[in-house]
Design an enzyme around this catalytic site. Structure first.
Site, PDB file in Angstrom:
ATOM      1  CG  LEU A  82      63.863  71.388  40.791  1.00 27.72           C
ATOM      2  CD1 LEU A  82      65.174  71.621  41.524  1.00 27.72           C
ATOM      3  CD2 LEU A  82      64.113  70.788  39.413  1.00 27.72           C
ATOM      4  CB  CYS A 140      69.281  74.346  42.177  1.00 29.57           C
ATOM      5  SG  CYS A 140      68.457  73.140  41.144  1.00 29.57           S
ATOM      6  CE  LYS A 175      66.979  73.558  30.241  1.00 30.08           C
ATOM      7  NZ  LYS A 175      65.783  72.681  30.211  1.00 30.08           N
ATOM      8  N   GLY A 227      58.134  79.612  26.913  1.00 30.21           N
ATOM      9  CA  GLY A 227      57.166  79.630  25.828  1.00 30.21           C
ATOM     10  C   GLY A 227      57.673  80.415  24.635  1.00 30.21           C
ATOM     11  N   GLY A 253      64.204  76.933  24.305  1.00 27.14           N
ATOM     12  CA  GLY A 253      63.527  78.174  24.663  1.00 27.14           C
ATOM     13  C   GLY A 253      62.595  78.658  23.581  1.00 27.14           C
ATOM     14  N   GLY A 275      60.073  72.577  25.062  1.00 25.38           N
ATOM     15  CA  GLY A 275      59.516  72.557  26.405  1.00 25.38           C
ATOM     16  C   GLY A 275      58.041  72.861  26.475  1.00 25.38           C
TER      17      GLY A 275
END
Length: 309
Positions: A82, A140, A175, A227, A253, A275
């Site tokens: 982050l 987190c 998320k 990925g 994703g 992403g």
């Protein structure tokens, strides 16, 4: 005699997230596109539906020690930690620069290490021009809860959502972390606490070992695996959650093609974040958007919104 050419209407790519209209469902995921303006040397980013900008915390963060990235077959592991300039600089410096480059609605990805941090970040971003949706990253560690990720406990997710909803009028999307036994229970906890939508999945936990040094490749030992390889897992979770909850879902994703977008939306997603593909191919989102009309025509889809009718 005049002959009129018979042209089929162009497919409708527009979608809506909690009343926020996007010209198409393609959104660069947080952490994979910065604040957008750095990508303008590659293409006009205004073709995008929206942008989820870099994860933001209350205070500036340098991030985790190097090395932070390890390559994998069909994916990568990252442990950036982050890294960001903190909410105040994002509001005063980054958002104005972002507005110059991108003119559509944007998504603010907010992170924190306590409920109070989430709440304060969202209070400071509320009302900012162009920010249309808040995306809470609950992956987190909770520093007041023994270090366990907020997103692995229904009660912690509910507490964060409830606190944030008190200080913002913006739609709040959560998320979700895939590193749980029951993704549906976490999703329902967020919805019951007042979340306006969900985004899933965040990265899976993974690691690599350097055979020469016999040590982990990433300095932090483990990191987030993302990925193309994670697409089936993400798709399965989007399918489960969209059928268990009554709020919109953003699928994320492993998305790399226009066909992946359609598959995600058929599974229940209302929009899709891209992403890791951006890190491999800077034009990934543009290419996906350009490929959507042809892919929709091939499968008889006139409107993406119709997939949820």
């Amino acid at each position: 005699m005049e002959v009129k050419e018979n042209r089929a209407a162009a497919p409708d790519l527009s979608v809506s997230l909690s009343g926020v209209r996007l010209k198409n469902p393609v959104i660069p995921a947080s952490g994979c596109f910065g604040y957008g303006y750095g990508m303008t040397e590659y293409y006009d980013i205004n073709v995008l539906g929206s942008i989820s900008f870099k994860g933001t915390t209350l205070h500036p963060r340098f991030g985790n020690p190097l090395p932070r990235v390890a390559e994998c077959v069909s994916g990568l592991i990252n442990s950036v930690g982050l890294q960001n300039p903190g909410i105040d600089e994002v509001v005063s410096v980054e958002l104005p620069k972002m507005r110059e480059a991108f003119h559509g609605p944007v998504i603010a990805n907010i992170s924190g290490f306590s409920v109070e941090e989430y709440r304060e970040c969202c209070r400071r971003i509320d009302g900012e021009e162009q920010v249309a949706i808040i995306e809470l990253n609950v992956s987190c560690p909770n520093v007041h809860g023994g270090g366990m990720s907020f997103g692995t406990c229904p009660g912690s997710v509910a507490e964060v959502v409830g606190a944030v909803k008190e200080v913002t009028a913006l739609p709040v999307y959560v998320k979700l972390s895939p590193n749980v036994t029951d993704i549906v229970s976490i999703a329902r906890a967020a919805e019951d606490a007042g979340a306006d939508g969900l985004c899933l999945i965040n990265t899976l936990l993974g690691m690599r070992i350097d055979l020469k040094t016999r040590k982990p490749v990433v300095a932090n030992v483990m990191g987030g695996f993302s990925g193309q390889a994670v697409f089936p897992v993400a798709l399965r979770m989007v399918y489960q959650v969209s059928r268990a909850c009554g709020i919109p879902v953003i699928g994320c994703g492993g998305v790399t093609t226009a066909e992946d977008v359609l598959e995600m939306m058929m599974a229940g997603a209302h929009a899709v974040e891209v992403g890791t593909a951006n890190l491999i191919n800077p034009w990934a989102c543009r290419d996906i958007i350009e490929g959507l009309p042809e892919a929709m025509s091939r499968y008889g889809i006139d409107s993406l919104a119709s997939l949820h009718d």
